[in-house]
Design a protein around this motif. Structure first.
Motif, PDB file in Angstrom:
ATOM      1  N   TRP A   7       0.856  -1.190   0.000  1.00 15.99           N
ATOM      2  CA  TRP A   7       0.000   0.000   0.000  1.00 15.99           C
ATOM      3  C   TRP A   7       0.892   1.239   0.000  1.00 15.99           C
ATOM      4  O   TRP A   7       1.969   1.224   0.590  1.00 15.99           O
ATOM      5  N   THR A  19       1.551   7.586   0.425  1.00 16.14           N
ATOM      6  CA  THR A  19       0.841   8.772  -0.062  1.00 16.14           C
ATOM      7  C   THR A  19      -0.056   8.372  -1.219  1.00 16.14           C
ATOM      8  O   THR A  19       0.061   7.285  -1.776  1.00 16.14           O
ATOM      9  N   THR A  20      -0.951   9.281  -1.578  1.00 15.85           N
ATOM     10  CA  THR A  20      -1.721   9.027  -2.787  1.00 15.85           C
ATOM     11  C   THR A  20      -0.772   8.933  -3.982  1.00 15.85           C
ATOM     12  O   THR A  20       0.297   9.539  -3.997  1.00 15.85           O
ATOM     13  N   ILE A  74      -7.114   8.711  -9.125  1.00 14.38           N
ATOM     14  CA  ILE A  74      -7.054   9.980  -8.398  1.00 14.38           C
ATOM     15  C   ILE A  74      -7.607  11.110  -9.259  1.00 14.38           C
ATOM     16  O   ILE A  74      -8.421  11.933  -8.813  1.00 14.38           O
ATOM     17  N   LEU A 115     -11.518  10.728  -7.950  1.00 19.92           N
ATOM     18  CA  LEU A 115     -11.473  11.490  -6.702  1.00 19.92           C
ATOM     19  C   LEU A 115     -11.398  12.984  -6.986  1.00 19.92           C
ATOM     20  O   LEU A 115     -12.403  13.632  -7.152  1.00 19.92           O
ATOM     21  N   LEU A 122      -5.568  16.550  -6.336  1.00 23.58           N
ATOM     22  CA  LEU A 122      -4.715  15.676  -5.533  1.00 23.58           C
ATOM     23  C   LEU A 122      -3.487  15.190  -6.304  1.00 23.58           C
ATOM     24  O   LEU A 122      -2.535  14.702  -5.694  1.00 23.58           O
ATOM     25  N   SER A 140       0.640  14.069  -4.866  1.00 23.42           N
ATOM     26  CA  SER A 140       0.842  12.621  -4.958  1.00 23.42           C
ATOM     27  C   SER A 140       2.235  12.261  -5.456  1.00 23.42           C
ATOM     28  O   SER A 140       2.958  13.106  -6.003  1.00 23.42           O
ATOM     29  N   MET A 150      -0.177  14.078   0.174  1.00 19.62           N
ATOM     30  CA  MET A 150      -1.392  13.614   0.821  1.00 19.62           C
ATOM     31  C   MET A 150      -1.219  12.174   1.280  1.00 19.62           C
ATOM     32  O   MET A 150      -0.925  11.292   0.474  1.00 19.62           O
ATOM     33  N   ARG A 151      -1.398  11.947   2.581  1.00 22.27           N
ATOM     34  CA  ARG A 151      -1.306  10.598   3.107  1.00 22.27           C
ATOM     35  C   ARG A 151      -2.454   9.763   2.544  1.00 22.27           C
ATOM     36  O   ARG A 151      -3.588  10.238   2.424  1.00 22.27           O
ATOM     37  N   ASP A 152      -2.185   8.513   2.212  1.00 23.85           N
ATOM     38  CA  ASP A 152      -3.221   7.679   1.622  1.00 23.85           C
ATOM     39  C   ASP A 152      -4.213   7.198   2.674  1.00 23.85           C
ATOM     40  O   ASP A 152      -3.985   7.305   3.885  1.00 23.85           O
ATOM     41  N   LEU A 153      -5.296   6.650   2.192  1.00 21.21           N
ATOM     42  CA  LEU A 153      -6.347   6.131   3.056  1.00 21.21           C
ATOM     43  C   LEU A 153      -5.827   5.038   3.985  1.00 21.21           C
ATOM     44  O   LEU A 153      -4.928   4.275   3.598  1.00 21.21           O
TER      45      LEU A 153
END
Length: 275
Positions: free
Chosen positions: A193, A196-197, A203, A207, A211, A215, A268-271
């Motif tokens: 995983w 980050t995005t 994306i 989304l 973003l 990324s 951006m930190r990922d989910l």
């Protein structure tokens, strides 16, 4: 650079994005790559088809086999695995990359949309893994890499997009279970995983295009996948790996190289990741 000559990877969703990046990274090491995806004709918005990636794989130094495949069709998956094994003499690696994303809350998501997400993400990964096992068990370095997150049961991850979370956590549970079931077969099973995005079509179109500047490129996931495949002692099996942490363990220090926009805004930190 580690040689992957005579190693065969079967990558789902490989016509673009992270799947394509993993395919090209393996090709640079001389691998055989099966590009399995639904995209066999050009899309007006989305770059890449199984055929264009096959050409890129061969240009990068690998051997390619393009197969049009919907991972929801178990008969087609079984046939694709058999075709790949016959073409290259076996399968060493399965990358469960094909995935659908929909971050709608349960109250707003029609059940048929959940059925789609589940059938591609959880069920598709299960179908592909089951079909690959007979071939992977014959490999000296069999791997299943599934692109799904560590399971984080914090309420702030469970509440917002239940259908998607269920499907991705299902992929992770599948992988953790396979690590145990396939231990005697010598098949290493891990999830991977991004910290980050990642700048992909998901994306940009599913989304928020803004973003993209926050990324990293798919290359970081490809490099992390190569780090997993270079681990031949099974020591990573059963682990939920995050790209940045794994690469740091392997001595990578320059992560600016992976930015989609050099000098861009904070990443951006990922989910599903809290730190």
């Amino acid at each position: 650079m580690t040689s992957m000559k005579d190693t065969t990877l079967f990558i789902t969703g490989a016509s673009r994005g992270i799947g394509r990046a993993i395919a090209l990274a393996a090709a640079e090491q001389g691998a055989n790559v099966v590009i399995a995806a639904k995209s066999d004709t050009p899309h007006p918005k989305l770059e890449g088809t199984i055929h264009s990636v096959a050409e890129e794989v061969q240009a990068a130094g690998g051997q390619a086999l393009a197969i049009k495949l919907d991972v929801r069709d178990e008969a087609a998956v079984e046939a694709a695995m058999a075709q790949a094994a016959a073409h290259f003499g076996g399968i060493d690696v399965l990358v469960n990359n094909a995935s659908a994303i929909n971050l709608s809350p349960l109250k707003q998501l029609p059940v048929k949309r959940f059925d789609l997400i589940h059938s591609i993400n959880t069920r598709g990964s299960l179908v592909c893994s089951q079909a690959a096992i007979p071939y992977l068990s014959q490999s000296d370095n069999g791997h299943i890499i599934t692109l799904s997150p560590p399971i984080n049961l914090a309420p702030h991850w469970l509440g917002p997009h239940i259908p998607y979370t269920m499907s991705k956590y299902g992929m992770t549970l599948l992988t953790l279970g396979l690590a145990e079931e396939l231990k005697a077969d010598g098949i290493s099973c891990t999830t991977l995983w991004p910290q980050t995005t990642i700048a992909t079509a998901a994306i940009e179109y599913a989304l928020d295009p803004a973003l993209m500047a926050c990324s990293r490129t798919p290359q970081i996931m490809a490099d992390a996948a190569m780090a997993i495949l270079s681990t031949t002692d099974g020591s990573l099996s059963g682990q939920c790996l995050v790209d940045e942490a794994l690469l740091k363990q392997r001595g990578v220090t320059d992560f600016e190289q992976y930015r989609h926009v050099a000098g861009g805004p904070p990443l951006m930190r990922d989910l599903f990741l809290d730190q």
